[in-house]
Design a protein around this motif. Structure first.
Motif, PDB file in Angstrom:
ATOM      1  N   UNK A 121      -9.885  -5.641   8.427  1.00  0.00           N
ATOM      2  CA  UNK A 121     -10.863  -5.370   9.485  1.00  0.00           C
ATOM      3  C   UNK A 121     -10.359  -4.264  10.411  1.00  0.00           C
ATOM      4  N   UNK A 122     -11.272  -3.756  11.213  1.00  0.00           N
ATOM      5  CA  UNK A 122     -10.931  -2.729  12.208  1.00  0.00           C
ATOM      6  C   UNK A 122     -10.109  -1.607  11.574  1.00  0.00           C
ATOM      7  N   UNK A 123     -10.598  -1.120  10.465  1.00  0.00           N
ATOM      8  CA  UNK A 123      -9.831  -0.134   9.708  1.00  0.00           C
ATOM      9  C   UNK A 123      -9.680   1.177  10.457  1.00  0.00           C
ATOM     10  N   UNK A 124      -8.525   1.782  10.254  1.00  0.00           N
ATOM     11  CA  UNK A 124      -8.185   3.043  10.894  1.00  0.00           C
ATOM     12  C   UNK A 124      -7.916   4.086   9.812  1.00  0.00           C
ATOM     13  N   UNK A 125      -8.031   5.348  10.140  1.00  0.00           N
ATOM     14  CA  UNK A 125      -7.724   6.379   9.135  1.00  0.00           C
ATOM     15  C   UNK A 125      -6.321   6.230   8.541  1.00  0.00           C
ATOM     16  N   UNK A 126      -5.388   5.755   9.317  1.00  0.00           N
ATOM     17  CA  UNK A 126      -4.025   5.593   8.807  1.00  0.00           C
ATOM     18  C   UNK A 126      -3.886   4.418   7.834  1.00  0.00           C
ATOM     19  N   UNK A 127      -4.935   3.638   7.653  1.00  0.00           N
ATOM     20  CA  UNK A 127      -4.930   2.597   6.636  1.00  0.00           C
ATOM     21  C   UNK A 127      -5.295   3.151   5.257  1.00  0.00           C
ATOM     22  N   UNK A 128      -5.674   4.406   5.205  1.00  0.00           N
ATOM     23  CA  UNK A 128      -6.005   5.030   3.928  1.00  0.00           C
ATOM     24  C   UNK A 128      -4.805   5.001   2.999  1.00  0.00           C
ATOM     25  N   UNK A 129      -4.996   4.429   1.823  1.00  0.00           N
ATOM     26  CA  UNK A 129      -3.894   4.262   0.880  1.00  0.00           C
ATOM     27  C   UNK A 129      -4.431   3.635  -0.402  1.00  0.00           C
ATOM     28  N   UNK A 130      -3.588   3.625  -1.406  1.00  0.00           N
ATOM     29  CA  UNK A 130      -3.836   2.789  -2.572  1.00  0.00           C
ATOM     30  C   UNK A 130      -3.211   1.431  -2.286  1.00  0.00           C
ATOM     31  N   UNK A 131      -4.001   0.388  -2.450  1.00  0.00           N
ATOM     32  CA  UNK A 131      -3.537  -0.962  -2.177  1.00  0.00           C
ATOM     33  C   UNK A 131      -3.254  -1.667  -3.503  1.00  0.00           C
TER      34      UNK A 131
ATOM     35  N   UNK B  29       0.835  -1.201   0.000  1.00  0.00           N
ATOM     36  CA  UNK B  29       0.000   0.000   0.000  1.00  0.00           C
ATOM     37  C   UNK B  29       0.866   1.246   0.000  1.00  0.00           C
ATOM     38  N   UNK B  30       0.296   2.309  -0.535  1.00  0.00           N
ATOM     39  CA  UNK B  30       0.995   3.588  -0.559  1.00  0.00           C
ATOM     40  C   UNK B  30       0.035   4.688  -0.145  1.00  0.00           C
TER      41      UNK B  30
ATOM     42  N   UNK C 169       6.095   6.417   1.248  1.00  0.00           N
ATOM     43  CA  UNK C 169       6.609   5.360   0.384  1.00  0.00           C
ATOM     44  C   UNK C 169       5.685   4.144   0.444  1.00  0.00           C
ATOM     45  N   UNK C 170       5.753   3.365  -0.609  1.00  0.00           N
ATOM     46  CA  UNK C 170       4.955   2.143  -0.625  1.00  0.00           C
ATOM     47  C   UNK C 170       5.524   1.159   0.395  1.00  0.00           C
TER      48      UNK C 170
END
Length: 128
Positions: free
Chosen positions: A85-95, A39-40, A45-46
């Motif tokens: 699961x249990x996603x957080x705002x910091x998981x925001x990215x292009x996967x 993810x990036x 960085x990715x």
């Protein structure tokens, strides 16, 4: 050559879940290709998230993914999934998903320069 297409991203609230898919075509993944998810995030960085070996017998997770993300593969569909699961705002990215040839007894690693085939990415946005 092997082609990969990701899907399943979207906008989700914190604490929510998504299942990302990585569908392969042109070649069969089973017993030949290990698949990784990377993810990036904006301005970063990715980074590697998780990977699964060519036979699906071993998996690797980044610390940020342990306990929340699960990688799996459905070889009948030539597809690898990432349940998040249990996603957080910091998981925001292009996967992105990526693949590399790997012997059936070898474990995969999350080094992106070892992966030869990449999809176009799917956006995951975690926001209330």
């Amino acid at each position: 050559q092997l082609q990969l297409v990701e899907s399943g991203g979207g906008l989700v609230q914190p604490g929510g879940s998504l299942r990302l898919s990585c569908a392969a075509s042109k070649f069969t993944l089973y017993d030949t290709y290990a698949v990784g998810w990377f993810r990036q995030a904006p301005g970063k960085e990715r980074e590697g998230v998780s990977c699964i070996s060519s036979r699906g017998t071993s998996t690797t997770y980044a610390d940020s993914a342990k306990g929340r993300f699960t990688i799996s593969r459905d070889d009948a569909k030539n597809t690898v999934y990432l349940q998040v699961n249990s996603l957080k705002p910091e998981d925001t990215a292009i996967y992105y998903c990526a693949a590399r040839k790997l012997g059936i007894f070898r474990s995969c690693v999350l080094r992106e320069n070892e992966y030869d085939y990449w999809g176009q990415g799917t956006q995951v946005t975690v926001s209330s």
